[in-house]
Motif scaffolding. Sequence first.
Motif, PDB file in Angstrom:
ATOM      1  N   UNK A   1       0.845  -1.188   0.000  1.00  0.00           N
ATOM      2  CA  UNK A   1       0.000   0.000   0.000  1.00  0.00           C
ATOM      3  C   UNK A   1       0.880   1.237   0.000  1.00  0.00           C
ATOM      4  N   UNK A   2       0.506   2.202  -0.829  1.00  0.00           N
ATOM      5  CA  UNK A   2       1.269   3.433  -0.966  1.00  0.00           C
ATOM      6  C   UNK A   2       0.600   4.575  -0.211  1.00  0.00           C
TER       7      UNK A   2
ATOM      8  N   UNK B   1       6.310  13.581   2.681  1.00  0.00           N
ATOM      9  CA  UNK B   1       6.184  12.279   2.034  1.00  0.00           C
ATOM     10  C   UNK B   1       5.829  12.496   0.571  1.00  0.00           C
ATOM     11  N   UNK B   2       6.131  11.511  -0.233  1.00  0.00           N
ATOM     12  CA  UNK B   2       5.726  11.515  -1.637  1.00  0.00           C
ATOM     13  C   UNK B   2       4.580  10.524  -1.800  1.00  0.00           C
ATOM     14  N   UNK B   3       3.684  10.769  -2.730  1.00  0.00           N
ATOM     15  CA  UNK B   3       2.550   9.855  -2.925  1.00  0.00           C
ATOM     16  C   UNK B   3       2.984   8.415  -3.205  1.00  0.00           C
ATOM     17  N   UNK B   4       4.160   8.241  -3.801  1.00  0.00           N
ATOM     18  CA  UNK B   4       4.636   6.910  -4.145  1.00  0.00           C
ATOM     19  C   UNK B   4       5.388   6.184  -3.041  1.00  0.00           C
ATOM     20  N   UNK B   5       5.560   6.825  -1.892  1.00  0.00           N
ATOM     21  CA  UNK B   5       6.181   6.129  -0.764  1.00  0.00           C
ATOM     22  C   UNK B   5       5.297   4.971  -0.320  1.00  0.00           C
TER      23      UNK B   5
ATOM     24  N   UNK C   1       5.268   1.716   4.846  1.00  0.00           N
ATOM     25  CA  UNK C   1       6.446   1.428   5.667  1.00  0.00           C
ATOM     26  C   UNK C   1       7.407   2.617   5.664  1.00  0.00           C
ATOM     27  N   UNK C   2       7.626   3.229   4.487  1.00  0.00           N
ATOM     28  CA  UNK C   2       8.487   4.413   4.393  1.00  0.00           C
ATOM     29  C   UNK C   2       7.940   5.537   5.270  1.00  0.00           C
ATOM     30  N   UNK C   3       6.637   5.784   5.161  1.00  0.00           N
ATOM     31  CA  UNK C   3       6.008   6.859   5.937  1.00  0.00           C
ATOM     32  C   UNK C   3       6.092   6.573   7.436  1.00  0.00           C
ATOM     33  N   UNK C   4       5.819   5.340   7.837  1.00  0.00           N
ATOM     34  CA  UNK C   4       5.885   4.978   9.260  1.00  0.00           C
ATOM     35  C   UNK C   4       7.299   5.129   9.789  1.00  0.00           C
ATOM     36  N   UNK C   5       8.285   4.751   8.994  1.00  0.00           N
ATOM     37  CA  UNK C   5       9.683   4.891   9.399  1.00  0.00           C
ATOM     38  C   UNK C   5      10.044   6.367   9.590  1.00  0.00           C
TER      39      UNK C   5
END
Length: 141
Positions: A3-4, A81-85, A88-92
């Motif tokens: 999920x992005x 954040x970028x929409x394509x993250x 997991x990237x956002x949570x990190x």
Amino acid sequence: MTTLVRDAMSTVVLTIGPAHTLRQAARLMSARRVGAAVVLDPDAGGVGILTERDILNAVGAGQDPDREPAHLHTTTDVVFAAPGWTLDDAARAMTHGGFRHLIVLDDREPVGVVSVRDIVRCWSSAREGAPVAAPAGAVAV
């Protein structure tokens, strides 16, 4: 399936100006049922974020919410954040920075906000096999 951020973020974003008082910001956030507002301040370099915790800290410190301008409590050193993250990237990024909201930028423009709640909702739905779509009536931040 990964999920992005674009799949989880709120796309209706509350934006305020730097001269809004904390009370005005709190009223708008409460009315829209959001935990943060994007503060657009071209004079100070662009985009910042004001959260419910920022308002709580100011009031708790004895500052007058009718006189305190948002810009004095806005975080301007923002991690975007970028929409394509991935989520997991956002949570990190949230864990590393100690925040609960990320402004999502696309082409240097705010297009949404993703919150810890958004991420948890998506992960919980994925575990249950339910659709990941935002609940009806979901609003920004």
